[in-house]
Design a protein around this motif. Structure first.
Motif, PDB file in Angstrom:
ATOM      1  N   ILE A  46      23.797  -2.617  -4.397  1.00 13.61           N
ATOM      2  CA  ILE A  46      24.118  -1.371  -4.362  1.00 13.61           C
ATOM      3  C   ILE A  46      24.091  -0.542  -5.417  1.00 13.61           C
ATOM      4  O   ILE A  46      24.364  -1.075  -6.661  1.00 13.61           O
ATOM      5  N   PRO A  47      23.923   0.793  -5.535  1.00 15.00           N
ATOM      6  CA  PRO A  47      23.800   1.389  -6.991  1.00 15.00           C
ATOM      7  C   PRO A  47      25.134   1.764  -7.584  1.00 15.00           C
ATOM      8  O   PRO A  47      26.172   2.251  -6.623  1.00 15.00           O
ATOM      9  N   LYS A  48      25.185   1.819  -8.852  1.00 13.87           N
ATOM     10  CA  LYS A  48      26.359   2.014  -9.752  1.00 13.87           C
ATOM     11  C   LYS A  48      26.481   3.510  -9.471  1.00 13.87           C
ATOM     12  O   LYS A  48      25.564   4.154 -10.103  1.00 13.87           O
ATOM     13  N   GLY A  49      27.513   4.101  -8.955  1.00 19.44           N
ATOM     14  CA  GLY A  49      27.730   5.546  -9.074  1.00 19.44           C
ATOM     15  C   GLY A  49      28.782   5.860  -7.979  1.00 19.44           C
ATOM     16  O   GLY A  49      29.104   5.197  -7.379  1.00 19.44           O
ATOM     17  N   ARG A  50      29.115   7.280  -8.110  1.00 21.27           N
ATOM     18  CA  ARG A  50      30.247   7.587  -7.033  1.00 21.27           C
ATOM     19  C   ARG A  50      29.914   7.555  -5.685  1.00 21.27           C
ATOM     20  O   ARG A  50      28.413   7.842  -5.445  1.00 21.27           O
ATOM     21  N   PRO A  51      30.673   7.010  -4.801  1.00 13.85           N
ATOM     22  CA  PRO A  51      30.255   7.160  -3.420  1.00 13.85           C
ATOM     23  C   PRO A  51      30.223   8.326  -2.646  1.00 13.85           C
ATOM     24  O   PRO A  51      30.632   9.343  -3.476  1.00 13.85           O
ATOM     25  N   SER A  52      29.287   8.550  -1.664  1.00 12.86           N
ATOM     26  CA  SER A  52      29.118   9.838  -1.195  1.00 12.86           C
ATOM     27  C   SER A  52      29.925  10.377   0.060  1.00 12.86           C
ATOM     28  O   SER A  52      29.634  10.074   1.124  1.00 12.86           O
ATOM     29  N   PRO A  53      30.856  11.131  -0.265  1.00 10.07           N
ATOM     30  CA  PRO A  53      31.834  11.425   0.678  1.00 10.07           C
ATOM     31  C   PRO A  53      31.286  12.870   1.618  1.00 10.07           C
ATOM     32  O   PRO A  53      31.807  13.796   1.414  1.00 10.07           O
ATOM     33  N   PRO A  90      21.898   2.709 -24.206  1.00 12.04           N
ATOM     34  CA  PRO A  90      22.614   3.799 -24.250  1.00 12.04           C
ATOM     35  C   PRO A  90      23.789   4.125 -22.888  1.00 12.04           C
ATOM     36  O   PRO A  90      23.233   3.752 -21.794  1.00 12.04           O
ATOM     37  N   ARG A  91      24.827   4.626 -23.176  1.00  9.84           N
ATOM     38  CA  ARG A  91      25.834   5.052 -22.303  1.00  9.84           C
ATOM     39  C   ARG A  91      25.252   5.864 -21.075  1.00  9.84           C
ATOM     40  O   ARG A  91      25.661   5.713 -20.057  1.00  9.84           O
ATOM     41  N   TYR A  92      24.320   6.777 -21.523  1.00  6.01           N
ATOM     42  CA  TYR A  92      23.786   7.643 -20.656  1.00  6.01           C
ATOM     43  C   TYR A  92      22.924   7.113 -19.561  1.00  6.01           C
ATOM     44  O   TYR A  92      22.518   7.599 -18.328  1.00  6.01           O
ATOM     45  N   ILE A  93      22.678   5.838 -19.910  1.00  2.32           N
ATOM     46  CA  ILE A  93      21.609   5.076 -18.849  1.00  2.32           C
ATOM     47  C   ILE A  93      22.720   4.114 -17.992  1.00  2.32           C
ATOM     48  O   ILE A  93      22.531   4.067 -17.134  1.00  2.32           O
ATOM     49  N   ALA A  94      23.489   3.436 -18.942  1.00  2.00           N
ATOM     50  CA  ALA A  94      24.258   2.322 -18.353  1.00  2.00           C
ATOM     51  C   ALA A  94      25.249   2.908 -17.161  1.00  2.00           C
ATOM     52  O   ALA A  94      25.735   2.246 -16.582  1.00  2.00           O
ATOM     53  N   ALA A  95      25.909   4.044 -17.628  1.00  2.00           N
ATOM     54  CA  ALA A  95      26.978   4.553 -16.699  1.00  2.00           C
ATOM     55  C   ALA A  95      26.844   4.546 -15.386  1.00  2.00           C
ATOM     56  O   ALA A  95      27.683   4.291 -14.497  1.00  2.00           O
ATOM     57  N   GLN A  96      25.608   5.077 -14.701  1.00  2.00           N
ATOM     58  CA  GLN A  96      25.285   5.024 -13.060  1.00  2.00           C
ATOM     59  C   GLN A  96      24.035   4.637 -13.224  1.00  2.00           C
ATOM     60  O   GLN A  96      23.083   4.774 -14.142  1.00  2.00           O
ATOM     61  N   ASP A  97      23.517   4.086 -11.812  1.00  3.04           N
ATOM     62  CA  ASP A  97      22.313   3.733 -11.506  1.00  3.04           C
ATOM     63  C   ASP A  97      21.438   4.926 -11.086  1.00  3.04           C
ATOM     64  O   ASP A  97      21.579   5.298 -10.153  1.00  3.04           O
ATOM     65  N   ILE A  98      20.341   5.606 -12.238  1.00  2.00           N
ATOM     66  CA  ILE A  98      19.731   6.538 -11.984  1.00  2.00           C
ATOM     67  C   ILE A  98      18.865   6.484 -11.090  1.00  2.00           C
ATOM     68  O   ILE A  98      18.365   5.372 -10.514  1.00  2.00           O
ATOM     69  N   MET A 133      19.005   3.533  -8.066  1.00  2.00           N
ATOM     70  CA  MET A 133      18.113   2.231  -8.121  1.00  2.00           C
ATOM     71  C   MET A 133      19.086   1.106  -8.584  1.00  2.00           C
ATOM     72  O   MET A 133      19.475   1.302  -9.632  1.00  2.00           O
ATOM     73  N   PRO A 134      19.403   0.290  -7.615  1.00  2.00           N
ATOM     74  CA  PRO A 134      20.523  -0.740  -7.865  1.00  2.00           C
ATOM     75  C   PRO A 134      19.519  -1.487  -9.078  1.00  2.00           C
ATOM     76  O   PRO A 134      18.571  -2.074  -9.044  1.00  2.00           O
ATOM     77  N   GLY A 135      20.448  -1.759 -10.273  1.00  2.00           N
ATOM     78  CA  GLY A 135      19.989  -2.651 -11.341  1.00  2.00           C
ATOM     79  C   GLY A 135      19.585  -1.434 -12.363  1.00  2.00           C
ATOM     80  O   GLY A 135      19.175  -2.001 -13.418  1.00  2.00           O
ATOM     81  N   ASN A 136      19.439  -0.190 -11.849  1.00  2.00           N
ATOM     82  CA  ASN A 136      18.847   0.804 -12.946  1.00  2.00           C
ATOM     83  C   ASN A 136      17.581   0.268 -13.785  1.00  2.00           C
ATOM     84  O   ASN A 136      16.773  -0.768 -13.424  1.00  2.00           O
ATOM     85  N   TYR A 137      17.318   1.020 -14.821  1.00  2.00           N
ATOM     86  CA  TYR A 137      16.364   0.655 -15.694  1.00  2.00           C
ATOM     87  C   TYR A 137      16.146  -0.567 -16.542  1.00  2.00           C
ATOM     88  O   TYR A 137      15.347  -1.180 -16.723  1.00  2.00           O
ATOM     89  N   HIS A 138      17.612  -0.901 -16.748  1.00  2.00           N
ATOM     90  CA  HIS A 138      17.605  -1.834 -17.766  1.00  2.00           C
ATOM     91  C   HIS A 138      18.018  -3.371 -17.251  1.00  2.00           C
ATOM     92  O   HIS A 138      18.292  -4.156 -18.041  1.00  2.00           O
ATOM     93  N   GLY A 139      18.578  -3.325 -16.049  1.00  2.00           N
ATOM     94  CA  GLY A 139      18.960  -4.536 -15.084  1.00  2.00           C
ATOM     95  C   GLY A 139      18.041  -5.851 -15.555  1.00  2.00           C
ATOM     96  O   GLY A 139      16.944  -5.666 -15.415  1.00  2.00           O
ATOM     97  N   THR A 140      18.303  -6.901 -15.962  1.00  2.00           N
ATOM     98  CA  THR A 140      17.997  -7.996 -16.253  1.00  2.00           C
ATOM     99  C   THR A 140      18.375  -9.353 -15.875  1.00  2.00           C
ATOM    100  O   THR A 140      19.643  -9.313 -16.317  1.00  2.00           O
ATOM    101  N   GLU A 188      22.041  11.493 -11.606  1.00  2.00           N
ATOM    102  CA  GLU A 188      20.850  12.377 -12.749  1.00  2.00           C
ATOM    103  C   GLU A 188      21.923  13.158 -13.603  1.00  2.00           C
ATOM    104  O   GLU A 188      21.907  14.535 -13.422  1.00  2.00           O
ATOM    105  N   PRO A 189      22.794  12.672 -14.459  1.00  2.00           N
ATOM    106  CA  PRO A 189      23.914  13.358 -15.081  1.00  2.00           C
ATOM    107  C   PRO A 189      23.317  14.570 -16.023  1.00  2.00           C
ATOM    108  O   PRO A 189      23.982  15.544 -16.325  1.00  2.00           O
ATOM    109  N   PHE A 190      22.196  14.365 -16.544  1.00  2.00           N
ATOM    110  CA  PHE A 190      21.700  15.161 -17.397  1.00  2.00           C
ATOM    111  C   PHE A 190      20.587  16.051 -16.820  1.00  2.00           C
ATOM    112  O   PHE A 190      19.839  16.904 -17.770  1.00  2.00           O
TER     113      PHE A 190
END
Lengths: 121, 382
Positions: free
Chosen positions: A16-23, B126-134, B137-144, B323-325
């Motif tokens: 599952i993606p890390k991020g806020r759930p979608s309400p 960087p926090r702007y990558i790690a904070a949520q899965d852009i 995509m589960p695991g994001n760009y950096h998941g290893t 996509e916070p930015f």
């Protein structure tokens, strides 16, 4: 043997993606239902494509092709069998809607009373 | 090109996996055209007139209208479907990759490589990558997931084909790389860089296209994931293009001053942050030789040019496509950022997307032709 998507035994993990759930809806039920319908739509597309491949592969190997399928005329036995297949699918898919009305027909029990009955025991 | 394995490193897909991926592409296309158009109609024909009637005034901003959209069931269904189709895409590709991950890790072992790969076990993402899965995509760009792992690279490579819906150069996904060089050659037709750095390269989609124009050059590329870099390296080697990949932060690399003639990035800047942007431009300036050029490619369409529906749609990208930015990047004053970092001869404008860069082309400077048909270019000289 070709491995099927999703069948990978011990490695299975729900990502599952890390991020806020979608309400998006008032409750999650509609979202979940819609998600299941979308997944089903893709599954049906995959099945349909597999059938298409069967026709095309068969034709290149000298067997039947799409034109033979189109030219096929079902006889009475086949039509009857297919009709019951279709009925079965309708029954499965729309069961939930019929359940709702079936309950209205049979609703003669006072369930609050029954609860009390068991509580008293 | 064989759809089962379009290039030698890409995860193989069997019949049903390909059918599944294509069905999701079509579903995403259906959402992006038919259902998206319906949302605009809902906004303009119902939500806006009702707002005007209710409040006796025009809305002050798009957020006021977005709040009125939120109770609409058609809009709710649309939001559910775009986020779900995104999750379905990563799930389809992820299960395909996971069933063959051991094979992919073996394939990634390259004997006698022409390029190289460097990973950094102490790397701080960087926090702007790690904070949520852009992009969800589960695991994001950096998941290893281990010392030989290449999962996220494999997922991103196959997933990008589905995500871009074939509009970025099919299985190679390299139109942005060609477009960067098209821009470079439109401004400097005689340009012949000998050392190139591609920042935020992911699996090297654009990097390999860029390197292909300058076979005499030594090409480097960086991104934040160890697994991603291992996959990118193996992919480049198996496509026979030597590139030196390293796991690094574009804000502060370990290259020496004046190391490069050309520094590029493809749609990287909008995955960073307002604080990171000036650092990245300053780092580009430090790394370039005098006279060297920087060419960043970004998403086309500036915030001030967007209508109300596009802004509401943009809010979805920010909040739920993680996509916070997104807004920060399309409102950033790139000309000023370049100037502040010390660049001269700065250009900010749209370049037509292309599959082949021609020296002296005149495909820069016009209006945006839209997503995937134009890209925003930010270029300058040290």
């Amino acid at each position: 043997m070709v491995a099927l998507p999703g069948l990978f035994g011990a490695k299975e993990k729900v990502w599952i993606p890390k991020g806020r759930p979608s309400p998006f809806h008032d409750g999650p039920t509609n979202d979940q239902l819609l998600s299941m319908v979308m997944a089903l739509t893709v599954e049906v597309s995959v099945l349909r494509e597999r059938l298409d491949t069967h026709e095309r592969v068969s034709e290149t190997k000298g067997g039947f092709g799409a034109a033979d399928v189109e030219a096929y005329n079902a006889d009475n036995d086949a039509n009857a069998a297919r009709s019951s297949l279709r009925s079965r699918i309708m029954h499965k898919v729309f069961r939930i809607l019929r359940q709702e009305t079936a309950r209205l027909e049979n609703e003669d029990q006072d369930y609050d009373k029954i609860m009390k009955e068991f509580d008293d025991v | 090109m064989d759809a089962h394995r379009p290039h030698p490193m890409m995860p193989a897909s069997n019949h049903d996996e390909i059918a599944e991926q294509l069905a999701i592409v079509d579903m995403k296309m259906f959402l992006a055209t038919k259902l998206d158009a319906g949302q605009r109609i809902l906004l303009e024909n119902k939500v806006l007139p009702e707002f005007q009637k209710k409040h006796g005034r025009e809305p002050r901003n798009h957020q006021e209208l977005r709040k009125e959209m939120e109770p609409e069931t058609a809009y709710q269904a649309y939001l559910t479907m775009i986020s779900t189709s995104q999750d379905m895409m990563w799930d389809a590709v992820g299960t395909c990759v996971d069933r063959q991950l051991d094979d992919l890790m073996d394939l990634a072992e390259i004997k006698n490589p022409k390029g190289s790969v460097r990973v950094n076990p102490d790397f701080e993402v960087p926090r702007y990558i790690a904070a949520q899965d852009i992009h969800r995509m589960p695991g994001n760009y950096h998941g290893t997931y281990g010392e030989r792992d290449v999962r996220q690279g494999a997922v991103f490579d196959r997933g990008a084909v589905v995500y871009q819906m074939g509009r970025n150069g099919g299985y190679m996904n390299d139109i942005r790389g060609h477009t960067i060089i098209s821009h470079f050659l439109s401004r400097w037709p005689e340009g012949m860089p000998l050392r190139i750095l591609d920042m935020g390269c992911t699996v090297g989609h654009s990097t390999l296209a860029i390197a292909g124009y300058f076979p005499e050059a030594e090409t480097h590329a960086l991104d934040v994931g160890a697994g991603m870099m291992r996959y990118a390296h193996a992919r480049a080697e198996r496509l026979n293009i030597p590139v030196h990949f390293s796991q690094q932060n574009a804000e502060c690399t370990d290259f020496e001053d004046e190391s490069f003639d050309l520094i590029t990035s493809s749609a990287m800047l909008h995955e960073t942050s307002g604080k990171a942007l000036p650092n990245i431009f300053k780092e580009c300036h430090r790394l370039l030789k005098p006279g060297g050029a920087m060419v960043h490619l970004e998403v086309p369409g500036r915030y001030e040019e967007m209508d109300t529906w596009s802004r509401i749609r943009g809010d979805y990208e920010i909040q739920y496509n993680y996509e916070p930015f997104w807004k920060g990047a399309i409102t950033a004053d790139f000309d000023k950022l370049c100037k502040n970092a010390g660049f001269n001869d700065i250009a900010v404008g749209y370049q037509d997307a292309t599959v082949k860069a021609e020296p002296g082309n005149t495909q820069f400077g016009g209006p945006s032709k839209g997503v995937h048909r134009s890209w925003l270019m930010i270029s300058g000289v040290k």
